[in-house]
Design a protein around this motif. Structure first.
Motif, PDB file in Angstrom:
ATOM      1  N   VAL A   1     -38.987  -9.153 -15.628  1.00  0.00           N
ATOM      2  CA  VAL A   1     -37.572  -9.512 -15.779  1.00  0.00           C
ATOM      3  C   VAL A   1     -36.960  -9.629 -14.388  1.00  0.00           C
ATOM      4  CG1 VAL A   1     -35.361  -8.967 -16.810  1.00  0.00           C
ATOM      5  CG2 VAL A   1     -37.454  -8.256 -17.964  1.00  0.00           C
ATOM      6  N   VAL A   2     -36.355 -10.783 -14.114  1.00  0.00           N
ATOM      7  CA  VAL A   2     -35.713 -11.051 -12.830  1.00  0.00           C
ATOM      8  C   VAL A   2     -34.241 -11.362 -13.068  1.00  0.00           C
ATOM      9  CG1 VAL A   2     -35.705 -12.513 -10.771  1.00  0.00           C
ATOM     10  CG2 VAL A   2     -37.870 -11.983 -11.909  1.00  0.00           C
ATOM     11  N   ASP A   3     -33.369 -10.548 -12.473  1.00  0.00           N
ATOM     12  CA  ASP A   3     -31.931 -10.839 -12.395  1.00  0.00           C
ATOM     13  C   ASP A   3     -31.221 -10.882 -13.740  1.00  0.00           C
ATOM     14  OD1 ASP A   3     -31.868 -10.922  -9.649  1.00  0.00           O
ATOM     15  OD2 ASP A   3     -32.040 -13.095  -9.511  1.00  0.00           O
ATOM     16  N   ALA A   4     -31.349  -9.838 -14.552  1.00  0.00           N
ATOM     17  CA  ALA A   4     -30.496  -9.749 -15.741  1.00  0.00           C
ATOM     18  C   ALA A   4     -29.031  -9.768 -15.311  1.00  0.00           C
ATOM     19  CB  ALA A   4     -30.800  -8.481 -16.520  1.00  0.00           C
ATOM     20  N   ALA A   5     -28.231 -10.619 -15.954  1.00  0.00           N
ATOM     21  CA  ALA A   5     -26.848 -10.837 -15.532  1.00  0.00           C
ATOM     22  C   ALA A   5     -25.917  -9.777 -16.106  1.00  0.00           C
ATOM     23  CB  ALA A   5     -26.388 -12.219 -15.970  1.00  0.00           C
ATOM     24  N   ASP A   6     -25.092  -9.219 -15.244  1.00  0.00           N
ATOM     25  CA  ASP A   6     -24.025  -8.314 -15.667  1.00  0.00           C
ATOM     26  C   ASP A   6     -22.871  -9.174 -16.183  1.00  0.00           C
ATOM     27  OD1 ASP A   6     -21.928  -6.553 -15.962  1.00  0.00           O
ATOM     28  OD2 ASP A   6     -22.183  -5.589 -14.014  1.00  0.00           O
ATOM     29  N   THR A   7     -22.683  -9.194 -17.498  1.00  0.00           N
ATOM     30  CA  THR A   7     -21.640 -10.014 -18.113  1.00  0.00           C
ATOM     31  C   THR A   7     -20.457  -9.182 -18.602  1.00  0.00           C
ATOM     32  OG1 THR A   7     -22.763  -9.904 -20.254  1.00  0.00           O
ATOM     33  CG2 THR A   7     -23.319 -11.764 -18.817  1.00  0.00           C
ATOM     34  N   GLY A   8     -20.387  -7.917 -18.155  1.00  0.00           N
ATOM     35  CA  GLY A   8     -19.307  -7.045 -18.600  1.00  0.00           C
ATOM     36  C   GLY A   8     -19.780  -6.125 -19.715  1.00  0.00           C
ATOM     37  N   PRO A   9     -18.889  -5.339 -20.292  1.00  0.00           N
ATOM     38  CA  PRO A   9     -19.288  -4.385 -21.326  1.00  0.00           C
ATOM     39  C   PRO A   9     -19.871  -5.076 -22.556  1.00  0.00           C
ATOM     40  CG  PRO A   9     -17.077  -3.912 -20.521  1.00  0.00           C
ATOM     41  CD  PRO A   9     -17.458  -5.240 -19.958  1.00  0.00           C
ATOM     42  N   ASP A  10     -20.912  -4.465 -23.110  1.00  0.00           N
ATOM     43  CA  ASP A  10     -21.470  -4.943 -24.365  1.00  0.00           C
ATOM     44  C   ASP A  10     -20.550  -4.524 -25.515  1.00  0.00           C
ATOM     45  OD1 ASP A  10     -23.168  -6.139 -26.118  1.00  0.00           O
ATOM     46  OD2 ASP A  10     -24.880  -4.823 -25.746  1.00  0.00           O
ATOM     47  N   PHE A  11     -20.836  -5.074 -26.691  1.00  0.00           N
ATOM     48  CA  PHE A  11     -19.977  -4.842 -27.846  1.00  0.00           C
ATOM     49  C   PHE A  11     -20.611  -3.835 -28.797  1.00  0.00           C
ATOM     50  CE2 PHE A  11     -18.944  -8.980 -26.171  1.00  0.00           C
ATOM     51  CZ  PHE A  11     -17.562  -9.017 -26.226  1.00  0.00           C
ATOM     52  N   MET A  12     -19.779  -2.934 -29.337  1.00  0.00           N
ATOM     53  CA  MET A  12     -20.247  -2.015 -30.368  1.00  0.00           C
ATOM     54  C   MET A  12     -20.597  -2.816 -31.612  1.00  0.00           C
ATOM     55  SD  MET A  12     -20.121   0.944 -28.942  1.00  0.00           S
ATOM     56  CE  MET A  12     -20.259   2.058 -30.340  1.00  0.00           C
ATOM     57  N   TYR A  13     -21.792  -2.614 -32.129  1.00  0.00           N
ATOM     58  CA  TYR A  13     -22.279  -3.504 -33.176  1.00  0.00           C
ATOM     59  C   TYR A  13     -21.600  -3.275 -34.523  1.00  0.00           C
ATOM     60  CZ  TYR A  13     -25.335   0.439 -34.504  1.00  0.00           C
ATOM     61  OH  TYR A  13     -25.829   1.663 -34.873  1.00  0.00           O
ATOM     62  N   LEU A  14     -21.009  -2.110 -34.750  1.00  0.00           N
ATOM     63  CA  LEU A  14     -20.324  -1.873 -36.019  1.00  0.00           C
ATOM     64  C   LEU A  14     -18.853  -2.268 -35.983  1.00  0.00           C
ATOM     65  CD1 LEU A  14     -21.829   1.566 -37.132  1.00  0.00           C
ATOM     66  CD2 LEU A  14     -22.546  -0.734 -37.772  1.00  0.00           C
ATOM     67  N   THR A  15     -18.282  -2.387 -34.789  1.00  0.00           N
ATOM     68  CA  THR A  15     -16.857  -2.715 -34.682  1.00  0.00           C
ATOM     69  C   THR A  15     -16.603  -4.041 -33.979  1.00  0.00           C
ATOM     70  OG1 THR A  15     -16.564  -1.588 -32.551  1.00  0.00           O
ATOM     71  CG2 THR A  15     -16.327  -0.248 -34.556  1.00  0.00           C
ATOM     72  N   GLY A  16     -17.550  -4.490 -33.162  1.00  0.00           N
ATOM     73  CA  GLY A  16     -17.336  -5.704 -32.389  1.00  0.00           C
ATOM     74  C   GLY A  16     -16.459  -5.508 -31.171  1.00  0.00           C
ATOM     75  N   MET A  17     -16.136  -4.268 -30.835  1.00  0.00           N
ATOM     76  CA  MET A  17     -15.271  -3.977 -29.703  1.00  0.00           C
ATOM     77  C   MET A  17     -16.114  -3.698 -28.452  1.00  0.00           C
ATOM     78  SD  MET A  17     -12.299  -4.303 -30.969  1.00  0.00           S
ATOM     79  CE  MET A  17     -11.283  -3.627 -29.643  1.00  0.00           C
ATOM     80  N   PRO A  18     -15.674  -4.182 -27.283  1.00  0.00           N
ATOM     81  CA  PRO A  18     -16.410  -3.888 -26.053  1.00  0.00           C
ATOM     82  C   PRO A  18     -16.285  -2.419 -25.665  1.00  0.00           C
ATOM     83  CG  PRO A  18     -14.356  -5.022 -25.546  1.00  0.00           C
ATOM     84  CD  PRO A  18     -14.480  -5.021 -27.036  1.00  0.00           C
ATOM     85  N   SER A  19     -17.319  -1.902 -25.035  1.00  0.00           N
ATOM     86  CA  SER A  19     -17.324  -0.493 -24.645  1.00  0.00           C
ATOM     87  C   SER A  19     -17.777  -0.361 -23.197  1.00  0.00           C
ATOM     88  CB  SER A  19     -18.258   0.317 -25.545  1.00  0.00           C
ATOM     89  OG  SER A  19     -18.426   1.633 -25.047  1.00  0.00           O
ATOM     90  N   ASP A  20     -16.978   0.337 -22.390  1.00  0.00           N
ATOM     91  CA  ASP A  20     -17.356   0.583 -21.000  1.00  0.00           C
ATOM     92  C   ASP A  20     -18.588   1.477 -20.892  1.00  0.00           C
ATOM     93  OD1 ASP A  20     -15.294  -0.974 -20.039  1.00  0.00           O
ATOM     94  OD2 ASP A  20     -13.881   0.708 -19.904  1.00  0.00           O
ATOM     95  N   TRP A  21     -18.948   2.158 -21.987  1.00  0.00           N
ATOM     96  CA  TRP A  21     -20.130   3.002 -21.988  1.00  0.00           C
ATOM     97  C   TRP A  21     -21.408   2.181 -22.210  1.00  0.00           C
ATOM     98  CZ3 TRP A  21     -19.675   7.889 -20.432  1.00  0.00           C
ATOM     99  CH2 TRP A  21     -18.406   8.475 -20.513  1.00  0.00           C
ATOM    100  N   MET A  22     -21.257   0.872 -22.387  1.00  0.00           N
ATOM    101  CA  MET A  22     -22.410   0.014 -22.654  1.00  0.00           C
ATOM    102  C   MET A  22     -22.435  -1.140 -21.650  1.00  0.00           C
ATOM    103  SD  MET A  22     -22.225  -0.034 -26.809  1.00  0.00           S
ATOM    104  CE  MET A  22     -23.565  -1.210 -26.938  1.00  0.00           C
ATOM    105  N   PRO A  23     -22.701  -0.860 -20.383  1.00  0.00           N
ATOM    106  CA  PRO A  23     -22.732  -1.929 -19.379  1.00  0.00           C
ATOM    107  C   PRO A  23     -23.940  -2.839 -19.566  1.00  0.00           C
ATOM    108  CG  PRO A  23     -23.513   0.118 -18.434  1.00  0.00           C
ATOM    109  CD  PRO A  23     -23.021   0.460 -19.809  1.00  0.00           C
ATOM    110  N   THR A  24     -23.793  -4.085 -19.160  1.00  0.00           N
ATOM    111  CA  THR A  24     -24.911  -5.021 -19.163  1.00  0.00           C
ATOM    112  C   THR A  24     -25.487  -5.124 -17.749  1.00  0.00           C
ATOM    113  OG1 THR A  24     -23.405  -6.873 -18.791  1.00  0.00           O
ATOM    114  CG2 THR A  24     -23.929  -6.328 -21.077  1.00  0.00           C
TER     115      THR A  24
END
Length: 225
Positions: free
Chosen positions: A164-187
């Motif tokens: 894997v080369v250069d996975a992009a940081d696109t901001g917080p990922d989304f909680m899969y049950l709510t669809g809300m972004p979470s700062d505890w889930m960085p990309t």
């Protein structure tokens, strides 16, 4: 789990770019179209054998979904094998995802760009929806969010000899049950494992970021979320 030296990975990235440029004009069907017409074979419900030097586009969702209105899992799934034969999968910002089912996804020998591979599971007293499978000999170049991501699963999934080369940081990922972004889930991590799983089977994988600052950050290579 390992990371290549900077010099080796720069050489790899260079030749990978040459490969992508040389084959970009040779495109075929979307990955979803290949899935829809794939036969059953070798014990799989869908057996996709791709062509060397051909680019397939778009993502693929296999399995169930979570309905946020009814708060219920809607069933789906199939046992799927993707034999890459060196093909390029340009996911165009999407993902190959095996989700909320007890089926398996095996993907082997291809190059994936602009997307990622995810396994999503869920277990509680009422549900046991844990996919299985493998990702082997796959090269990810600038994948979105992650290279390989496991969520609520991992035991029974093999990730072996992937680069894997250069996975992009696109901001917080989304909680899969709510669809809300979470700062505890960085990309932006090349390999992201599940904290909800007892164990993971990762062997002889390689990770690199061309940005020296990102490459020096261990959490941009392997992390638990």
């Amino acid at each position: 789990m390992n990371s290549l030296g900077a010099g080796s990975m720069r050489i790899l990235a260079f030749f990978l770019c040459v490969k992508l440029l040389s084959t970009a004009a040779t495109s075929a069907a979307t990955l979803e179209e290949m899935y829809d017409r794939a036969p059953s074979a070798h014990g799989y419900d869908k057996y996709l054998e791709l062509e060397t030097g051909v680019t397939y586009t778009g993502g693929l969702w296999i399995g169930g979904t979570f309905n946020r209105i009814t708060a219920e899992f809607e069933p789906g799934g199939a046992d799927v094998c993707i034999v890459g034969n060196g093909a390029i999968l340009d996911l165009q910002g999407q993902e190959i995802c095996m989700a909320y089912c007890n089926n398996r996804l095996d993907i082997d020998d291809c190059i994936i760009i602009n997307g990622d591979v995810k396994f999503r599971g869920y277990e509680d007293v009422s549900h046991s929806l844990v996919p299985k499978g493998s990702v082997t000999y796959v090269t990810f170049y600038k994948p979105h969010d992650y290279g390989v991501r496991m969520f609520g699963c991992g035991q029974g999934i093999l990730v072996e000899r992937c680069i894997v080369v250069d996975a992009a940081d696109t901001g917080p990922d989304f909680m899969y049950l709510t669809g809300m972004p979470s700062d505890w889930m960085p990309t932006g991590s090349n390999f992201t494992l599940s904290m909800q799983s007892a164990s993971h089977d990762l062997f002889d994988n390689w990770s690199f970021h061309t940005d020296p600052k990102a490459n020096a950050d261990l959490l941009r290579h392997f992390t638990y979320l």
